[in-house]
Enzyme design. Structure first.
Site, PDB file in Angstrom:
ATOM      1  N   SER A   1       0.880  -1.332  -0.183  1.00  0.00           N
ATOM      2  CA  SER A   1       0.245  -0.176  -0.056  1.00  0.00           C
ATOM      3  C   SER A   1       0.820   1.463  -0.117  1.00  0.00           C
ATOM      4  O   SER A   1       1.761   1.340   0.573  1.00  0.00           O
ATOM      5  CB  SER A   1      -0.835   0.052   1.171  1.00  0.00           C
ATOM      6  OG  SER A   1      -1.382   1.225   1.358  1.00  0.00           O
TER       7      SER A   1
ATOM      8  N   GLU B   1       0.226   3.769   1.603  1.00  0.00           N
ATOM      9  CA  GLU B   1       0.302   4.121   3.141  1.00  0.00           C
ATOM     10  C   GLU B   1       1.789   4.076   3.622  1.00  0.00           C
ATOM     11  O   GLU B   1       2.179   4.584   4.791  1.00  0.00           O
ATOM     12  CB  GLU B   1      -0.569   3.387   3.950  1.00  0.00           C
ATOM     13  CG  GLU B   1      -2.240   3.948   3.866  1.00  0.00           C
ATOM     14  CD  GLU B   1      -2.352   5.382   4.571  1.00  0.00           C
ATOM     15  OE1 GLU B   1      -1.882   5.637   5.669  1.00  0.00           O
ATOM     16  OE2 GLU B   1      -2.822   6.393   3.822  1.00  0.00           O
TER      17      GLU B   1
ATOM     18  N   TYR C   1      -1.548  -0.138  10.673  1.00  0.00           N
ATOM     19  CA  TYR C   1      -1.819  -0.653   9.609  1.00  0.00           C
ATOM     20  C   TYR C   1      -0.457  -0.752   8.694  1.00  0.00           C
ATOM     21  O   TYR C   1      -0.105  -1.580   8.039  1.00  0.00           O
ATOM     22  CB  TYR C   1      -2.931   0.177   8.783  1.00  0.00           C
ATOM     23  CG  TYR C   1      -3.316  -0.357   7.476  1.00  0.00           C
ATOM     24  CD1 TYR C   1      -3.628  -1.499   7.002  1.00  0.00           C
ATOM     25  CD2 TYR C   1      -2.825   0.574   6.383  1.00  0.00           C
ATOM     26  CE1 TYR C   1      -3.946  -1.819   5.776  1.00  0.00           C
ATOM     27  CE2 TYR C   1      -3.054   0.207   4.875  1.00  0.00           C
ATOM     28  CZ  TYR C   1      -3.787  -0.968   4.603  1.00  0.00           C
ATOM     29  OH  TYR C   1      -3.632  -1.248   3.286  1.00  0.00           O
TER      30      TYR C   1
ATOM     31  N   LYS D   1     -18.008   7.199   1.640  1.00  0.00           N
ATOM     32  CA  LYS D   1     -18.956   7.825   2.673  1.00  0.00           C
ATOM     33  C   LYS D   1     -19.348   9.005   2.236  1.00  0.00           C
ATOM     34  O   LYS D   1     -20.460   9.283   2.422  1.00  0.00           O
ATOM     35  CB  LYS D   1     -17.858   8.149   3.963  1.00  0.00           C
ATOM     36  CG  LYS D   1     -18.672   8.649   5.298  1.00  0.00           C
ATOM     37  CD  LYS D   1     -17.581   8.770   6.444  1.00  0.00           C
ATOM     38  CE  LYS D   1     -18.308   9.773   7.456  1.00  0.00           C
ATOM     39  NZ  LYS D   1     -17.187   9.739   8.519  1.00  0.00           N
TER      40      LYS D   1
ATOM     41  N   GLY E   1     -13.460  14.216   9.021  1.00  0.00           N
ATOM     42  CA  GLY E   1     -12.364  14.695   9.818  1.00  0.00           C
ATOM     43  C   GLY E   1     -11.488  15.571   8.767  1.00  0.00           C
ATOM     44  O   GLY E   1     -12.014  16.542   8.437  1.00  0.00           O
TER      45      GLY E   1
HETATM   46  P1  NAP Z   1     -11.371  -4.569   1.955  1.00  0.00           P
HETATM   47  O1  NAP Z   1     -12.730  -4.054   0.919  1.00  0.00           O
HETATM   48  O2  NAP Z   1     -11.538  -3.851   3.250  1.00  0.00           O
HETATM   49  O3  NAP Z   1     -11.523  -5.993   1.912  1.00  0.00           O
HETATM   50  C1  NAP Z   1     -10.728  -6.759   2.914  1.00  0.00           C
HETATM   51  C2  NAP Z   1     -10.959  -8.317   2.743  1.00  0.00           C
HETATM   52  O4  NAP Z   1     -10.029  -9.119   3.795  1.00  0.00           O
HETATM   53  C3  NAP Z   1     -12.436  -8.753   2.891  1.00  0.00           C
HETATM   54  O5  NAP Z   1     -12.758  -9.693   2.091  1.00  0.00           O
HETATM   55  C4  NAP Z   1     -12.450  -9.163   4.101  1.00  0.00           C
HETATM   56  O6  NAP Z   1     -13.168 -10.352   4.593  1.00  0.00           O
HETATM   57  C5  NAP Z   1     -10.889  -9.970   4.542  1.00  0.00           C
HETATM   58  N1  NAP Z   1     -10.404 -10.140   5.505  1.00  0.00           N
HETATM   59  C6  NAP Z   1     -10.153  -9.235   6.756  1.00  0.00           C
HETATM   60  N2  NAP Z   1      -9.679 -10.050   7.732  1.00  0.00           N
HETATM   61  C7  NAP Z   1      -9.064 -11.296   7.384  1.00  0.00           C
HETATM   62  C8  NAP Z   1      -8.629 -12.319   7.929  1.00  0.00           C
HETATM   63  N3  NAP Z   1      -8.429 -12.380   9.277  1.00  0.00           N
HETATM   64  N4  NAP Z   1      -8.386 -13.485   7.489  1.00  0.00           N
HETATM   65  C9  NAP Z   1      -8.906 -13.649   6.140  1.00  0.00           C
HETATM   66  N5  NAP Z   1      -9.573 -12.506   5.362  1.00  0.00           N
HETATM   67  C10 NAP Z   1      -9.834 -11.186   5.843  1.00  0.00           C
HETATM   68  O7  NAP Z   1     -10.171  -4.002   1.344  1.00  0.00           O
HETATM   69  P2  NAP Z   1      -9.600  -3.813  -0.240  1.00  0.00           P
HETATM   70  O8  NAP Z   1     -10.090  -2.452  -0.502  1.00  0.00           O
HETATM   71  O9  NAP Z   1     -10.450  -4.613  -1.033  1.00  0.00           O
HETATM   72  O10 NAP Z   1      -8.243  -3.970  -0.373  1.00  0.00           O
HETATM   73  C11 NAP Z   1      -7.725  -5.115  -0.560  1.00  0.00           C
HETATM   74  C12 NAP Z   1      -6.206  -5.391  -0.090  1.00  0.00           C
HETATM   75  O11 NAP Z   1      -5.561  -4.200  -0.745  1.00  0.00           O
HETATM   76  C13 NAP Z   1      -6.003  -5.200   1.424  1.00  0.00           C
HETATM   77  O12 NAP Z   1      -4.990  -5.854   1.529  1.00  0.00           O
HETATM   78  C14 NAP Z   1      -5.675  -3.658   1.567  1.00  0.00           C
HETATM   79  O13 NAP Z   1      -4.905  -3.415   2.675  1.00  0.00           O
HETATM   80  C15 NAP Z   1      -4.880  -3.395   0.221  1.00  0.00           C
HETATM   81  N6  NAP Z   1      -4.805  -2.077  -0.314  1.00  0.00           N
HETATM   82  C16 NAP Z   1      -5.920  -1.461  -0.415  1.00  0.00           C
HETATM   83  C17 NAP Z   1      -6.004  -0.272  -1.212  1.00  0.00           C
HETATM   84  C18 NAP Z   1      -7.301   0.649  -1.563  1.00  0.00           C
HETATM   85  O14 NAP Z   1      -7.244   1.651  -1.695  1.00  0.00           O
HETATM   86  N7  NAP Z   1      -8.474  -0.175  -1.627  1.00  0.00           N
HETATM   87  C19 NAP Z   1      -4.764   0.601  -1.229  1.00  0.00           C
HETATM   88  C20 NAP Z   1      -3.680  -0.307  -1.293  1.00  0.00           C
HETATM   89  C21 NAP Z   1      -3.555  -1.605  -0.522  1.00  0.00           C
HETATM   90  P3  NAP Z   1     -14.664  -9.753   5.231  1.00  0.00           P
HETATM   91  O15 NAP Z   1     -15.400  -9.600   4.128  1.00  0.00           O
HETATM   92  O16 NAP Z   1     -15.126 -11.035   6.076  1.00  0.00           O
HETATM   93  O17 NAP Z   1     -14.474  -8.738   6.219  1.00  0.00           O
HETATM   94  O1  F7E Z   2      -9.010   8.022   4.278  1.00  0.00           O
HETATM   95  C1  F7E Z   2      -9.543  11.515   5.531  1.00  0.00           C
HETATM   96  C2  F7E Z   2      -8.525  10.808   6.302  1.00  0.00           C
HETATM   97  O2  F7E Z   2      -9.783   5.899   5.061  1.00  0.00           O
HETATM   98  C3  F7E Z   2      -8.455   8.919   3.274  1.00  0.00           C
HETATM   99  C4  F7E Z   2      -7.218   2.213   2.594  1.00  0.00           C
HETATM  100  O3  F7E Z   2      -7.925   1.394   1.558  1.00  0.00           O
HETATM  101  O4  F7E Z   2      -6.106   3.494   1.027  1.00  0.00           O
HETATM  102  C5  F7E Z   2      -7.014   3.775   2.363  1.00  0.00           C
HETATM  103  O5  F7E Z   2      -6.763   4.108   3.364  1.00  0.00           O
HETATM  104  C6  F7E Z   2      -8.247  10.377   3.686  1.00  0.00           C
HETATM  105  C7  F7E Z   2      -7.533  10.289   5.159  1.00  0.00           C
HETATM  106  O6  F7E Z   2      -8.187   6.126   3.312  1.00  0.00           O
HETATM  107  C8  F7E Z   2     -12.931  11.188   6.668  1.00  0.00           C
HETATM  108  O7  F7E Z   2      -7.791  11.285   7.385  1.00  0.00           O
HETATM  109  C9  F7E Z   2     -11.439  12.694   6.370  1.00  0.00           C
HETATM  110  O8  F7E Z   2      -6.472  11.483   5.157  1.00  0.00           O
HETATM  111  O9  F7E Z   2     -10.633   6.808   2.699  1.00  0.00           O
HETATM  112  P1  F7E Z   2      -9.590   6.914   3.851  1.00  0.00           P
HETATM  113  P2  F7E Z   2      -6.708   5.729   3.552  1.00  0.00           P
HETATM  114  O10 F7E Z   2      -6.571   5.936   4.995  1.00  0.00           O
HETATM  115  O11 F7E Z   2      -5.909   6.723   2.662  1.00  0.00           O
HETATM  116  C10 F7E Z   2      -4.801   3.139   1.340  1.00  0.00           C
HETATM  117  C11 F7E Z   2      -4.196   3.214   0.183  1.00  0.00           C
HETATM  118  C12 F7E Z   2      -4.862   1.908   1.790  1.00  0.00           C
HETATM  119  O12 F7E Z   2      -4.139   0.898   1.876  1.00  0.00           O
HETATM  120  C13 F7E Z   2      -6.135   1.581   2.939  1.00  0.00           C
HETATM  121  O13 F7E Z   2      -6.399   0.140   2.937  1.00  0.00           O
HETATM  122  O14 F7E Z   2      -9.369  10.954   4.128  1.00  0.00           O
HETATM  123  N1  F7E Z   2     -10.901  11.718   5.871  1.00  0.00           N
HETATM  124  N2  F7E Z   2     -12.611  12.582   6.834  1.00  0.00           N
HETATM  125  C14 F7E Z   2     -11.557  10.774   6.509  1.00  0.00           C
HETATM  126  N3  F7E Z   2     -11.278   9.327   6.211  1.00  0.00           N
HETATM  127  C15 F7E Z   2     -12.310   8.554   6.639  1.00  0.00           C
HETATM  128  N4  F7E Z   2     -12.282   7.044   6.549  1.00  0.00           N
HETATM  129  N5  F7E Z   2     -13.526   8.926   7.105  1.00  0.00           N
HETATM  130  C16 F7E Z   2     -13.616  10.258   7.608  1.00  0.00           C
HETATM  131  O15 F7E Z   2     -14.653  10.723   7.879  1.00  0.00           O
END
Ligand code: NAP
Ligand code: F7E
Length: 330
Positions: free
Chosen positions: A126, A128, A150, A193, A212
């Site tokens: 990620s 992050e 994370y 959201k 936030g």
């Molecule tokens: P997501 O929608 O939160 O999906 C997470 C998945 O992981 C769900 O299927 C969840 O199952 C499963 N899971 C959680 N805890 C688990 C456990 N202990 N054992 C097995 N499965 C588990 O995340 P996503 O956005 O699709 O992201 C996919 C991956 O890419 C994650 O690893 C995330 O950290 C990474 N990532 C995401 C982004 C992004 O912007 N979306 C960017 C960079 C990296 P349930 O449905 O049962 O909860």
């Molecule tokens: O926040 C700000 C918050 O939670 C984005 C995950 O998929 O991408 C994701 O992580 C920004 C942050 O995503 C709210 O403070 C303001 O700066 O949508 P987010 P994230 O933290 O960037 C990375 C690449 C991953 O790997 C992660 O798995 O938005 N923000 N107000 C808020 N964020 C949330 N959630 N809720 C608010 O009300």
């Protein structure tokens, strides 16, 4: 011969798009799902009855079960997408987050390490991990400075994947993906959201949206564009790590402008700041340089920031309309 892929996190946003892609390419797809007291397969409902999709119970924290699954299935490719993926929540549940994100990855790597025919392995790394960014834009050589439990866990998983590649001749790749969103995004991430609330406000179902930090900037792409990059990484001659991003960054404020603008609404009338959504440490700005993925994988994003905001807003307006009809019949 039919290829087999094992996917953790198949019920999540990315897992659902990846499963669709792999099925369309003729793979047999084995998804790891968790037992839940309520249905958690909504995102894969439309492919649920595809005979090539097989769902197996398991959990990334259960190393014994992971070993059993890889021994039984003998996959050609393993995609580790499972995670407690919410950054804000990781501050409340650091140990659980590390168990799933860091140890989960290691458990899977250990499960495949001793196999004669080791499957190719994809780790969902990620942006992050760049956290307090050391240079802008961020690329594969940019040093990491994680800012949450994370992202610390993701750095561990990143290096374990590199370490297993270098130590055990395992074809392991890290996709360092910047934020990617879609109508299937979890409703507690900021983009979804906002689009969910905007649709409900438009339909008179909600009157306030609490957020936030509106100044945070992210490189937001469309999840549907990013799955192809993951698959391509595992089809190369050599394993490597790649940044996947759009190369544009926008603030939360700009996302609000786009979404509420699509619905002819002024967000200033509805948005209030609630400190509960601030993080103990914030990641202020992410902007990715995906030159390597563009050159080596011949991959590029297709969806612009505006198109992404519009797609999500329209999908959530439809959801809100359905909700309004249900409410009227109650
Ligand atoms: P997501 O929608 O939160 O999906 C997470 C998945 O992981 C769900 O299927 C969840 O199952 C499963 N899971 C959680 N805890 C688990 C456990 N202990 N054992 C097995 N499965 C588990 O995340 P996503 O956005 O699709 O992201 C996919 C991956 O890419 C994650 O690893 C995330 O950290 C990474 N990532 C995401 C982004 C992004 O912007 N979306 C960017 C960079 C990296 P349930 O449905 O049962 O909860
Ligand atoms: O926040 C700000 C918050 O939670 C984005 C995950 O998929 O991408 C994701 O992580 C920004 C942050 O995503 C709210 O403070 C303001 O700066 O949508 P987010 P994230 O933290 O960037 C990375 C690449 C991953 O790997 C992660 O798995 O938005 N923000 N107000 C808020 N964020 C949330 N959630 N809720 C608010 O009300």
């Amino acid at each position: 011969m039919t290829k087999k892929a094992l996917v953790s996190g198949i019920t999540g946003q990315d897992g659902s798009y990846l499963a669709e892609l792999l099925l369309s390419k003729g793979y047999e797809v084995y998804g790891i799902i968790r037992r839940s007291s309520s249905f958690n397969t909504k995102r894969i409902e439309h492919i649920y009855h595809d005979p090539k999709l097989k769902l197996e119970y398991g959990d990334l924290t259960d190393a014994t079960r992971l070993r059993e699954l890889v021994l039984d299935i003998k996959p050609d490719e393993v995609y580790n997408l499972g995670a407690q993926s919410h950054v804000r929540v990781s501050f409340d549940e650091p140990v659980y987050t590390v168990d799933t994100v860091a140890m989960g990855c290691l458990n899977l790597l250990e499960a495949i390490r001793r196999l004669d025919n080791k499957p190719r392995f994809y780790q969902a790394s990620s942006s992050e991990m760049y956290g307090l960014v050391q240079e802008t834009p961020q690329k594969e050589t940019t040093p990491f400075h994680p800012r949450s439990p994370y992202s610390c866990a993701k750095v561990f998983a990143f290096w374990q994947t590199v370490n297993y590649r270098e130590s055990y001749d395992l074809f392991g790749c890290n996709g360092i993906l910047f934020n990617h969103e879609s109508p299937r995004r979890g409703e507690t991430f900021v983009t979804r959201k906002i689009t969910r609330a905007a649709g409900r406000i438009k339909m008179g179902l909600q009157d306030k949206l609490y957020l936030g930090n509106l100044d945070a900037k992210r490189d937001w792409g469309f999840a549907g564009d990013y799955v192809e990059a993951r698959w391509l990484m595992l089809q190369q001659d050599k394993p490597d790590d790649y940044v996947v991003a759009t190369g544009e960054t926008h603030s939360v404020r700009e996302f609000l402008d786009e979404v509420f603008g699509c619905l002819d609404l002024d967000w200033h009338k509805y948005v209030e700041i609630d400190p509960r959504y601030f993080r103990p440490a914030e990641v202020d700005l992410l902007l990715g340089d995906s030159t390597k993925a563009r050159k080596v994988l011949n991959w590029e994003p297709k969806t612009t920031f505006k198109a992404l905001a519009k797609m999500m807003t329209e999908a959530d307006l439809e959801l809100a309309k359905d909700e309004a009809v249900l409410k009227a019949h109650r």
